[in-house]
Design a protein around this motif. Sequence first.
Motif, PDB file in Angstrom:
ATOM      1  N   TYR A  29    -116.809  30.388  -6.520  1.00  0.00           N
ATOM      2  CA  TYR A  29    -116.873  31.745  -5.909  1.00  0.00           C
ATOM      3  C   TYR A  29    -117.546  31.995  -4.780  1.00  0.00           C
ATOM      4  O   TYR A  29    -117.700  33.103  -4.156  1.00  0.00           O
ATOM      5  CB  TYR A  29    -117.726  32.801  -7.113  1.00  0.00           C
ATOM      6  N   SER A  30    -117.925  30.734  -4.052  1.00  0.00           N
ATOM      7  CA  SER A  30    -118.294  30.750  -2.565  1.00  0.00           C
ATOM      8  C   SER A  30    -117.044  30.835  -1.731  1.00  0.00           C
ATOM      9  O   SER A  30    -116.369  30.086  -1.806  1.00  0.00           O
ATOM     10  CB  SER A  30    -119.250  29.800  -2.357  1.00  0.00           C
ATOM     11  N   PHE A  31    -116.910  31.964  -0.994  1.00  0.00           N
ATOM     12  CA  PHE A  31    -115.809  32.169  -0.051  1.00  0.00           C
ATOM     13  C   PHE A  31    -115.634  30.738   0.724  1.00  0.00           C
ATOM     14  O   PHE A  31    -114.345  30.342   0.796  1.00  0.00           O
ATOM     15  CB  PHE A  31    -115.805  33.005   0.789  1.00  0.00           C
ATOM     16  N   ILE A  32    -116.862  30.521   1.314  1.00  0.00           N
ATOM     17  CA  ILE A  32    -116.287  29.276   2.246  1.00  0.00           C
ATOM     18  C   ILE A  32    -116.002  28.058   1.881  1.00  0.00           C
ATOM     19  O   ILE A  32    -115.198  27.058   2.134  1.00  0.00           O
ATOM     20  CB  ILE A  32    -117.838  29.116   3.244  1.00  0.00           C
ATOM     21  N   VAL A  57    -114.736  27.617  -1.235  1.00  0.00           N
ATOM     22  CA  VAL A  57    -113.425  27.710  -1.715  1.00  0.00           C
ATOM     23  C   VAL A  57    -112.383  27.471  -0.675  1.00  0.00           C
ATOM     24  O   VAL A  57    -111.387  26.884  -0.919  1.00  0.00           O
ATOM     25  CB  VAL A  57    -113.097  29.195  -2.391  1.00  0.00           C
ATOM     26  N   MET A  58    -112.454  28.148   0.667  1.00  0.00           N
ATOM     27  CA  MET A  58    -111.330  28.059   1.618  1.00  0.00           C
ATOM     28  C   MET A  58    -111.481  26.467   2.004  1.00  0.00           C
ATOM     29  O   MET A  58    -110.425  26.055   2.747  1.00  0.00           O
ATOM     30  CB  MET A  58    -112.214  28.918   2.732  1.00  0.00           C
ATOM     31  N   MET A  59    -112.668  26.103   1.984  1.00  0.00           N
ATOM     32  CA  MET A  59    -112.726  24.479   2.566  1.00  0.00           C
ATOM     33  C   MET A  59    -112.326  23.421   1.665  1.00  0.00           C
ATOM     34  O   MET A  59    -111.955  22.255   1.673  1.00  0.00           O
ATOM     35  CB  MET A  59    -114.050  24.306   3.019  1.00  0.00           C
ATOM     36  N   LYS A  60    -111.865  24.092   0.197  1.00  0.00           N
ATOM     37  CA  LYS A  60    -111.684  23.138  -0.880  1.00  0.00           C
ATOM     38  C   LYS A  60    -112.584  22.126  -1.046  1.00  0.00           C
ATOM     39  O   LYS A  60    -112.216  21.011  -1.389  1.00  0.00           O
ATOM     40  CB  LYS A  60    -110.261  22.677  -0.618  1.00  0.00           C
ATOM     41  N   ARG A  61    -113.849  22.595  -0.959  1.00  0.00           N
ATOM     42  CA  ARG A  61    -114.752  21.667  -1.219  1.00  0.00           C
ATOM     43  C   ARG A  61    -115.044  21.323  -2.644  1.00  0.00           C
ATOM     44  O   ARG A  61    -115.132  22.359  -3.324  1.00  0.00           O
ATOM     45  CB  ARG A  61    -116.279  21.905  -0.406  1.00  0.00           C
ATOM     46  N   THR A  84    -111.135  32.623 -11.105  1.00  0.00           N
ATOM     47  CA  THR A  84    -111.640  32.276  -9.785  1.00  0.00           C
ATOM     48  C   THR A  84    -111.467  33.264  -8.815  1.00  0.00           C
ATOM     49  O   THR A  84    -111.780  33.047  -7.504  1.00  0.00           O
ATOM     50  CB  THR A  84    -111.043  30.831  -9.333  1.00  0.00           C
ATOM     51  N   THR A  85    -111.208  34.545  -9.127  1.00  0.00           N
ATOM     52  CA  THR A  85    -111.126  35.725  -8.228  1.00  0.00           C
ATOM     53  C   THR A  85    -112.537  35.859  -7.670  1.00  0.00           C
ATOM     54  O   THR A  85    -113.666  35.943  -8.306  1.00  0.00           O
ATOM     55  CB  THR A  85    -110.737  36.744  -8.812  1.00  0.00           C
TER      56      THR A  85
END
Length: 224
Positions: A90-93, A95-99, A162-163
Amino acid sequence: MDNETKIYLDNLIEAVEKLDSPDWWTFGATVFVGLVAAWISYKFGKQQEKLQQQQISLSEYELNKQLYSVIRDIDELSDTFIMRVYSHFYSFIFVMMKRDILGELQCDIENAQRKLYDCILDIELKLNGDMEDSDSYKKLLEKMRVLVLCMKEIADLKAIDTTIDNIDKQDDKALQSKIISKINDDYKEVITHVFDDFVKQQDRVRKLKTLKKIKKRIEPISGK
């Protein structure tokens, strides 16, 4: 003067004359050198003893410092554990980085287990004389390992929503509730149990105050 007195007087004169003889000075010099050598040997022995004690103290300090580092790292890992699990989903950053936070957690736990295993005997011997501290930390790491594996399985099964949405509180209890609320009902009870097991073990470890015990062993040594 009678013969007996004369004999005593002659012996006294002979003794005084011997004081000025080269033999007496040689003897005196030999005794003096021997005394000096004995004194030097004594002082050297004391210095060696002090040096050995300092080496032992330094060795003890380094060992306790290593134990402190291992336990501190595990404490920090457990303190940030639930936040990192939450961040994976749920951390936007992130999730966007696919970390892969769960994968990183798994590596960190394995590293901590290896380091703990390497010094487990020292922990058992140097703390409270039993295995409570070492066993508690082993169990804590195992609880974390199991929880990570369960969450990875849940993710693979797509059994978690995962919303990304906002959360009012950022404490572990609130984060745990949010994670569990997003899990499908078929797995919710199991995951709740696994989370609770971790939290209970974390509380047990905190009550041991292991870091404080090790620090007490370090301070007297470092203060010498």
